[in-house]
Design a protein around this motif. Structure first.
Motif, PDB file in Angstrom:
ATOM      1  N   ARG A  57       0.822  -1.216   0.000  1.00  7.85           N
ATOM      2  CA  ARG A  57       0.000   0.000   0.000  1.00  7.85           C
ATOM      3  C   ARG A  57       0.858   1.268   0.000  1.00  7.85           C
ATOM      4  O   ARG A  57       0.323   2.379   0.039  1.00  7.85           O
ATOM      5  CB  ARG A  57      -0.938   0.011   1.217  1.00  7.85           C
ATOM      6  CG  ARG A  57      -2.041  -1.027   1.193  1.00  7.85           C
ATOM      7  CD  ARG A  57      -3.000  -0.825   0.008  1.00  7.85           C
ATOM      8  NE  ARG A  57      -3.516   0.522  -0.080  1.00  7.85           N
ATOM      9  CZ  ARG A  57      -4.631   0.949   0.539  1.00  7.85           C
ATOM     10  NH1 ARG A  57      -5.322   0.110   1.292  1.00  7.85           N
ATOM     11  NH2 ARG A  57      -5.054   2.184   0.388  1.00  7.85           N
ATOM     12  N   GLY A  58       2.177   1.116  -0.034  1.00 12.94           N
ATOM     13  CA  GLY A  58       3.056   2.276  -0.104  1.00 12.94           C
ATOM     14  C   GLY A  58       3.587   2.754   1.231  1.00 12.94           C
ATOM     15  O   GLY A  58       4.310   3.742   1.290  1.00 12.94           O
ATOM     16  N   TRP A  59       3.232   2.077   2.318  1.00 11.42           N
ATOM     17  CA  TRP A  59       3.753   2.436   3.644  1.00 11.42           C
ATOM     18  C   TRP A  59       5.045   1.649   3.862  1.00 11.42           C
ATOM     19  O   TRP A  59       5.010   0.492   4.272  1.00 11.42           O
ATOM     20  CB  TRP A  59       2.721   2.119   4.727  1.00 11.42           C
ATOM     21  CG  TRP A  59       1.576   3.094   4.781  1.00 11.42           C
ATOM     22  CD1 TRP A  59       1.034   3.788   3.743  1.00 11.42           C
ATOM     23  CD2 TRP A  59       0.819   3.460   5.939  1.00 11.42           C
ATOM     24  NE1 TRP A  59      -0.007   4.569   4.175  1.00 11.42           N
ATOM     25  CE2 TRP A  59      -0.160   4.389   5.520  1.00 11.42           C
ATOM     26  CE3 TRP A  59       0.867   3.096   7.280  1.00 11.42           C
ATOM     27  CZ2 TRP A  59      -1.085   4.954   6.396  1.00 11.42           C
ATOM     28  CZ3 TRP A  59      -0.053   3.659   8.154  1.00 11.42           C
ATOM     29  CH2 TRP A  59      -1.009   4.585   7.724  1.00 11.42           C
ATOM     30  N   ARG A  60       6.166   2.282   3.631  1.00 11.12           N
ATOM     31  CA  ARG A  60       7.455   1.578   3.651  1.00 11.12           C
ATOM     32  C   ARG A  60       8.240   1.812   4.938  1.00 11.12           C
ATOM     33  O   ARG A  60       9.297   1.217   5.115  1.00 11.12           O
ATOM     34  CB  ARG A  60       8.301   2.013   2.450  1.00 11.12           C
ATOM     35  CG  ARG A  60       7.581   1.874   1.102  1.00 11.12           C
ATOM     36  CD  ARG A  60       7.262   0.424   0.763  1.00 11.12           C
ATOM     37  NE  ARG A  60       6.455   0.254  -0.437  1.00 11.12           N
ATOM     38  CZ  ARG A  60       6.919   0.226  -1.678  1.00 11.12           C
ATOM     39  NH1 ARG A  60       8.207   0.414  -1.902  1.00 11.12           N
ATOM     40  NH2 ARG A  60       6.113   0.028  -2.697  1.00 11.12           N
ATOM     41  N   ASP A  61       7.771   2.690   5.814  1.00 13.14           N
ATOM     42  CA  ASP A  61       8.522   3.005   7.041  1.00 13.14           C
ATOM     43  C   ASP A  61       7.916   2.263   8.230  1.00 13.14           C
ATOM     44  O   ASP A  61       7.528   2.857   9.232  1.00 13.14           O
ATOM     45  CB  ASP A  61       8.553   4.510   7.290  1.00 13.14           C
ATOM     46  CG  ASP A  61       7.179   5.156   7.192  1.00 13.14           C
ATOM     47  OD1 ASP A  61       6.239   4.481   6.728  1.00 13.14           O
ATOM     48  OD2 ASP A  61       7.045   6.324   7.573  1.00 13.14           O
ATOM     49  N   CYS A  62       7.860   0.948   8.120  1.00 19.53           N
ATOM     50  CA  CYS A  62       7.286   0.101   9.165  1.00 19.53           C
ATOM     51  C   CYS A  62       8.337  -0.895   9.634  1.00 19.53           C
ATOM     52  O   CYS A  62       9.276  -1.228   8.905  1.00 19.53           O
ATOM     53  CB  CYS A  62       6.063  -0.644   8.641  1.00 19.53           C
ATOM     54  SG  CYS A  62       4.816   0.412   7.860  1.00 19.53           S
ATOM     55  N   VAL A  63       8.159  -1.381  10.861  1.00 21.86           N
ATOM     56  CA  VAL A  63       9.123  -2.316  11.423  1.00 21.86           C
ATOM     57  C   VAL A  63       8.378  -3.440  12.137  1.00 21.86           C
ATOM     58  O   VAL A  63       7.333  -3.207  12.752  1.00 21.86           O
ATOM     59  CB  VAL A  63      10.094  -1.602  12.400  1.00 21.86           C
ATOM     60  CG1 VAL A  63       9.352  -0.992  13.583  1.00 21.86           C
ATOM     61  CG2 VAL A  63      11.174  -2.556  12.905  1.00 21.86           C
ATOM     62  N   LEU A  64       8.895  -4.647  12.010  1.00 18.77           N
ATOM     63  CA  LEU A  64       8.353  -5.807  12.720  1.00 18.77           C
ATOM     64  C   LEU A  64       9.339  -6.250  13.786  1.00 18.77           C
ATOM     65  O   LEU A  64      10.542  -6.396  13.508  1.00 18.77           O
ATOM     66  CB  LEU A  64       8.071  -6.950  11.742  1.00 18.77           C
ATOM     67  CG  LEU A  64       7.431  -8.222  12.325  1.00 18.77           C
ATOM     68  CD1 LEU A  64       6.497  -8.877  11.296  1.00 18.77           C
ATOM     69  CD2 LEU A  64       8.472  -9.251  12.782  1.00 18.77           C
TER      70      LEU A  64
END
Length: 850
Positions: A57-64
């Protein structure tokens, strides 16, 4: 593709992690970022799926963040089945989306992925089970999915090694299959990382706090500040929830999940399987509680035990201390009944030997459905946990959750999985008790109107003992006990496990008929009751609702729309002053409605929003003699002129001051009587003392539901799920586009210009023929126009006051024409149905206004 992996292996999982999840070139630090848009907690299949879908969806600044290695929780123990079968359209959609993703994922992310589609067979040992299959296959066809009914001969063709004696038939799922859960997780992880997301292994979360409108997730490697948290921690989700709850509106609330032992066995190779190039379809026998499939050249047999074993300590640890890659010792004795049944059905199994027993944690919620969506009272926190079939749902669930985060609402209705459906009564103790029942009845027949009996009563009104003494049969509504019906001496009170009319059919009809002639009362405890007051409250509500607000002294329905114009909620608003309202809604919607309103409260604190649900209760007095009865116990003028329809007044009955609203969802003359809980019993007793000579009678929710459908009421239950717009539901009069800006106005304006593609209708069904079941149309039944599916039933009842079987449905606009002949598929047979007046009973509301 080849099926070379046979069962879980910690070594294999770690090897996969080293090749697919190792830091990429240039990424030298495993310290968490200082800021991220989303923090996903949990590195199983669903956690990696939502991370991947957020990236898409274009949200690339995420962390797991994963406490150990990816897949080290329940994922690595999964058998990896990927079915489509479900009783609910929401679940079918998610499973179908998972299968579509898995078919292409390996190629898209350039990762190995063994996804094997063999088809699957479900067996029916009884006619009742066959009815269930017929109904669910009908729902699937309405969604464009293919689940086909098969007879004994076809079963033998599909599984030549099977003994078909004693079977009534079965269900064929052509898209059924299985996938390697470890490969799946790492493929999703690789896809997410290739799109810029970060995954940090061996990074357990130690604390979570709220600062300056953002969440701070604390780990030993550092802190991450974020806007959103996704709790995908599997069996540890309750512990993550406990870290969040002190900073939310419901400080004792944790995700209601428990864990139960689940076992499957792997056999050694069977020579017959090694000699064949064709793979066996997956076999499920819900009446015997087992599933069976080929695994390499051997077999995998899983069992749902009739006496489930819980996996929690008396102190309530709920598995919190279990190590990564934890596996319990197998117990074959517990599996013997299922093994014997499977050997009789598939003799090939008896010629193999048990090579390995896999025993791990099976996560269960109080209703068996996962938790996907906003965590109640905690802004920006989403739950993605409680999965009993995590691999089958991972792809679709990850997309659903990601869309909800990005768009602020799901693409399709998600009420069945929304975590906010569980209120404060879903404690750890309640959850554990119910979880055992849910697991034990995993394959129980899903007859309409079934209520779980375990862990009840949870919440009761002051009238519960009196109604119980009268023999009332109760149902659970948001945890509250309400009477369903009142049997007479000798009546059978047990539901039958099929779709035919239940034993209470005639007695419910008697309750409806009584209200046409005399007077009745029902305890409607637990209605969600929110009080809104303060300067500017009316202007604030106007910006949230689609239509006009009632004038002072009156009540009316109000509707909330999403930014996309979908229905969010329906509540009754009673207005006491310019800026003073009660908002009354369904008990189970309390937290969802509270969250929506709280999220839009002005920051200056000038508007007060209070939950008064537990402080007040409601009784509905209905019937042509209700005015006569009420006038006996109050001095208030309750004539039609002094107390018009939809108005409300404070009246006195004995020592109680209560709010009486001239409204009646039963479609008869009547009043809602809202009393403080301390006065409810006294008011009820006075009603009975004065009403005995007038024929006062208790009635229940089943009769009320029938009467609501007869009136064509669409502000209720499935009719307001978020798949529909107000225009589609025939609620145009509650949309006022000219009143100024409100949430959803732009979308609704566009929808109004384009015109609705589907519309709500009332269907009048022909009586059943000789070949048909004597049954009403269940929710989600498919509606056909000639041979084309054109819509879905939302409610179906027998209208006792009109002498006809009725269904509320949403169908294509071209089919929503008065007099149009359609068909409703009920348990595999199509019944003729005619589109007719929206209200089958008192269409001009003459009785309500009398």
């Amino acid at each position: 593709m080849t099926d070379t992996i046979r069962g879980p292996s910690e070594e294999r999982a770690k090897r996969a992690a080293s090749t697919l999840s190792s830091p990429r070139p240039g990424e030298t630090s495993d310290a968490p970022p200082i800021d991220a848009r989303v923090v996903v907690i949990g590195g199983g299949a669903v956690g990696c799926s939502v991370l991947y879908h957020l990236a898409l969806r274009g949200w690339r600044d995420c962390v797991l963040l994963e406490r150990d290695e990816l897949t080290s929780g329940a994922t690595w123990l999964s058998a990896g089945h990927c079915q489509q079968y479900s009783a609910a359209p929401t679940m079918m959609r998610m499973q179908a989306r998972s299968n579509a993703l898995y078919a292409k994922l390996g190629a898209e992310v350039n990762a190995p992925l063994d996804y094997i589609v063999t088809g699957g067979v479900r067996l029916a040992q009884t006619q009742e089970r066959l009815q269930e299959f017929a109904q669910i296959s009908s729902v699937a066809r309405g969604l464009g999915l293919e689940l086909g009914m098969v007879g004994q001969a076809e079963l033998k063709d599909l599984l030549p090694r099977m003994v078909v004696y004693g079977l009534e038939g079965g269900l064929w799922e052509p898209e059924d299959g299985h996938i390697d859960p470890i490969q799946l997780t790492h493929a999703l992880a690789k896809g997410a990382r290739d799109l810029g997301q970060r995954i940090l292994r061996f990074t357990p979360v130690s604390a979570i706090r709220r600062e300056l409108g953002r969440w701070v997730v604390v780990t030993a490697k550092g802190e991450v500040r974020c806007e959103f948290i996704v709790n995908a921690a599997g069996g540890h989700a309750s512990n993550i929830g406990a870290m969040i709850s002190p900073h939310g509106a419901y400080r004792e609330r944790v995700p209601p999940i428990a864990q139960v032992s689940h076992q499957y066995i792997l056999t050694d190779a069977a020579s017959e399987l090694g000699e064949s190039s064709e793979r066996l379809p997956i076999l499920r026998d819900p009446d015997a509680g087992y599933y069976l499939r080929q695994s390499g050249d051997g077999l995998l047999l899983g069992c749902y035990e009739p006496e489930p074993v819980p996996l929690w300590s008396p102190q309530g640890a709920n598995g919190a201390s279990e190590p990564a890659f934890h596996q319990l010792e197998g117990d074959l004795v517990r599996l013997e009944p299922s093994i014997d049944a499977a050997c009789r059905r598939i003799p090939l199994l008896s010629r193999t030997h048990v090579e390995r027993v896999v025993n791990g944690a099976f996560t269960v919620t109080p209703d068996g459905q996962p938790l996907i969506g906003p965590s109640p009272g905690a802004p920006g926190v989403f739950e993605l946990c409680g999965f009993t079939h995590g691999v089958a749902l991972a792809g679709g669930a990850g997309k659903l959750c990601a869309d909800w985060i990005v768009d602020g609402e799901p693409e399709h209705d998600a009420s069945i999985v929304d975590p906010r459906r569980f209120l404060e009564h879903a404690t750890r103790s309640y959850t554990r008790t119910r979880a055992l029942a849910v697991y034990r009845d995993h394959d129980a027949l899903r007859q309409p109107g079934r209520f779980w009996t375990e862990a009840r009563p949870a919440k009761t009104s002051p009238l519960y003992p009196r109604l119980q003494a009268k023999g009332a049969v109760f149902g659970e509504f948001g945890g509250w006990e309400r009477p369903l019906w009142f049997p007479l001496a000798g009546d059978d009170t047990k539901s039958v496990a099929d779709f035919e009319r239940q034993p209470w059919h005639a007695q419910v009809g008697s309750e409806c008929a009584h209200l046409m002639e005399k007077v009745g009362v029902i305890d409607l405890c637990g209605m969600a009751r929110l009080e809104v007051a303060g300067r500017g409250a009316a202007a604030w509500l106007r910006r949230l609702t689609t239509g006009a607000l009632p004038t002072v002294g009156f009540s009316d329905m109000i509707y909330f729309a999403s930014p996309k114009g979908k229905l969010m909620s329906a509540m009754a608003a009673a207005r006491f002053d310019d800026d003073h309202f009660w908002l009354l809604g369904e008990a189970s919607n309390l937290h969802r409605d509270l969250d929506w309103l709280r999220a839009h409260l002005p920051e200056d604190g000038g508007i007060r929003l209070e939950d008064r649900t537990g402080a007040w209760s409601m009784m509905l007095l209905a019937g042509p003699k209700s005015r006569e009865l009420l006038s006996k116990i109050t001095d208030a003028d309750i004539s039609a002129a002094a107390f018009p329809w939809r108005s409300h007044q404070t009246i006195e009955i004995g020592a109680a001051r209560l709010v009486a609203i001239r409204s009646c969802s039963a479609g008869e003359l009547g009043w809602e009587l809202h009393a403080p809980v301390e006065h409810v019993t006294a008011v009820y007793d006075q009603l009975w003392q004065a009403g005995a000579e007038l024929g006062l009678r208790d009635f229940g929710m089943l009769a009320l539901d029938v009467m609501g459908v007869e009136k064509g009421q669409r502000g209720r239950g499935v009719e307001t799920i978020s798949d529909y717009t107000p225009f589609e539901m025939g609620l145009e009069k509650y949309v006022r586009l000219s009143k100024g800006d409100f949430i959803g106005r732009a979308a609704l304006s566009k929808l109004h210009e384009e015109g609705a593609l589907r519309r709500a209708v009332t269907l009048y069904l022909d009586p059943p023929g000789e070949e048909d079941l004597d049954a009403e149309a269940p929710a989600f039944a498919t509606v056909y126009d000639e041979d084309a599916p054109v819509g879905m039933v939302t409610s179906g009842v027998y209208g006792h006051r009109v002498g006809c079987s009725l269904a509320l449905a949403v169908v294509a606009d071209d089919s929503a024409v008065d007099g149009r002949e359609l068909q409703v598929e009920i348990v595999g047979s199509r019944r003729r149905a005619v589109v007719g007046p929206a209200a089958a009973y008192d269409p001009e509301d003459e009785l309500l206004k009398s």
